[in-house]
Design a protein around this motif. Structure first.
Motif, short mmCIF file in Angstrom:
data_model
loop_
_atom_site.label_atom_id
_atom_site.label_comp_id
_atom_site.label_asym_id
_atom_site.label_seq_id
_atom_site.Cartn_x
_atom_site.Cartn_y
_atom_site.Cartn_z
N ALA A 52 0.03 3.76 0.86
CA ALA A 52 0.14 3.34 2.04
C ALA A 52 1.24 2.25 2.49
O ALA A 52 1.23 1.21 1.26
CB ALA A 52 -1.30 2.71 2.43
N VAL A 68 -2.58 9.03 9.81
CA VAL A 68 -3.26 9.07 8.48
C VAL A 68 -3.91 7.66 8.11
O VAL A 68 -4.33 7.57 7.15
CB VAL A 68 -2.49 9.64 7.51
N HIS A 69 -3.51 6.73 8.93
CA HIS A 69 -4.21 5.32 8.56
C HIS A 69 -4.70 4.61 9.53
O HIS A 69 -4.08 3.67 10.26
CB HIS A 69 -3.03 4.53 7.92
N ALA A 101 1.36 15.78 7.34
CA ALA A 101 -0.26 15.31 7.45
C ALA A 101 -1.21 16.76 7.48
O ALA A 101 -2.27 16.61 6.70
CB ALA A 101 -0.44 14.42 8.33
N GLY A 146 1.49 6.73 10.14
CA GLY A 146 0.31 6.05 9.93
C GLY A 146 0.42 4.70 10.75
O GLY A 146 1.57 4.26 10.79
N SER A 179 2.30 3.14 7.60
CA SER A 179 1.80 2.14 8.58
C SER A 179 1.65 0.79 8.22
O SER A 179 2.24 0.55 7.25
CB SER A 179 0.09 2.65 8.27
N ASP A 199 2.81 6.81 3.24
CA ASP A 199 2.42 6.62 4.57
C ASP A 199 3.25 5.48 5.26
O ASP A 199 3.48 4.35 4.58
CB ASP A 199 0.87 6.83 5.24
N LEU A 231 4.49 10.23 5.95
CA LEU A 231 3.42 10.58 6.91
C LEU A 231 3.25 9.33 7.79
O LEU A 231 3.56 8.19 7.44
CB LEU A 231 1.96 10.74 6.07
N ILE A 291 -1.41 9.17 -1.80
CA ILE A 291 -0.81 8.57 -0.62
C ILE A 291 -0.68 7.18 -0.87
O ILE A 291 -1.62 6.22 -1.02
CB ILE A 291 -1.35 8.65 0.78
#
Length: 292
Positions: A201, A15-16, A285, A252, A226, A224, A250, A199
């Motif tokens: 991040a 997702v990233h 996701a 990422g 990431s 996420d 999620l 979200i």
């Protein structure tokens, strides 16, 4: 809105990921900030895959990827990569790429009109905000008309949280103020826009506990993973991902600064329950992005 990738055909949904260069070679950030990011992540400054190259990278791995840029024209003066270009390029690879857009909140009503056009005409599935680079607090009323439109359009808003490698080591951090990226400011957004899917991040260093508190308290706030190798995740993040937040965390990577191969190899060694792993890698996701 296009249907997008088929989750049943995928091993994971990242997702990233970042579109760092346009078709004509224009970078999403200045060379100074790109150089700082490359040094921070120990990557090479020439790493800037095109969107078709990103599609090939993820297709070979049977993965989908959310792709976006950062529009920070107000704070940096650097022209952005066109959201329309990213959306059109992703549409050419709709089996594996999912377009998000980025609109500088300082653009006011013009930004609101752009957001509606991007979702309704270009199939954009979400919006990326980077408060540190864009120079605003997420709970600043200047951004609220844009959030209102995004909430009405029914797509997620993704906020960078925590420290950033962009500007790291540059005098004055390249003008980037870390205070804007405290996830507690996004808590106000979740209160004021009760149906907005959010979200947060990255592991939110140094505000990891704040991010966990917001995500457990607000029903539509996700996290996420990431920007960090999983081997460096704070223990409380792993604990919550395995339990209370197992439906809201999620996968990422932050590609291209971290590859999905490296992230997944380290994630495989993380102590995550077998039944939770597919939720983090794909299922959460797919549901959030309306692919399920």
């Amino acid at each position: 809105m296009t249907s997008g990738p088929d989750p049943a055909a995928l091993t994971a949904i990242d997702v990233h990921t970042h579109a760092e260069v346009s078709a004509d070679g224009h970078g999403s950030l200045s060379p100074e900030l790109f150089g700082a990011s490359a040094a921070y992540f120990k990557t090479h400054t020439e790493r800037q895959p095109t969107i078709p190259q990103m599609a090939d990278h993820y297709r070979q791995r049977r993965m989908a990827a959310v792709v976006f840029t950062v529009d920070a024209e107000h704070a940096t003066g650097h022209p952005r990569i066109s959201n329309e270009e990213i959306a059109d390029s992703c549409a050419e690879h709709a089996d594996t790429l999912i377009p998000f857009a980025s609109i500088d909140p300082h653009k006011g009503r013009a930004g609101v009109r752009e957001a509606r056009r991007l979702v309704e005409r270009y199939g954009v599935r979400g919006f990326k905000f980077h408060p540190g680079i864009q120079g605003f607090f997420p709970n600043d009323p200047l951004a609220y008309p844009l959030y209102e439109a995004i909430e009405e359009l029914g797509v997620p808003a993704l906020f960078h949280t925590g420290q950033t490698g962009i500007g790291a080591g540059v005098p004055g951090g390249g003008g980037i103020r870390l205070k804007y990226s405290n996830p507690l400011f996004v808590d106000d957004v979740a209160v004021d826009f009760t149906e907005l899917r959010v979200i947060l991040a990255h592991p939110s260093f140094p505000w990891q506990d704040e991010a966990l508190a917001v995500a457990t308290h607000k029903p539509y706030v996700h996290i996420d993973l990431s920007g960090w190798s999983p081997k460096y995740f704070p223990p409380q993040l792993v604990r919550y991902a395995n339990s209370l937040l197992q439906d809201k965390v999620l996968f990422g990577s932050d590609y291209p600064v971290i590859t999905p191969d490296r992230w997944l190899a380290d994630f495989a060694r993380l102590d995550i329950k077998p039944e939770v792993r597919p939720k983090i890698l794909k299922d959460n996701a797919a549901r959030l992005l309306g692919l399920a």
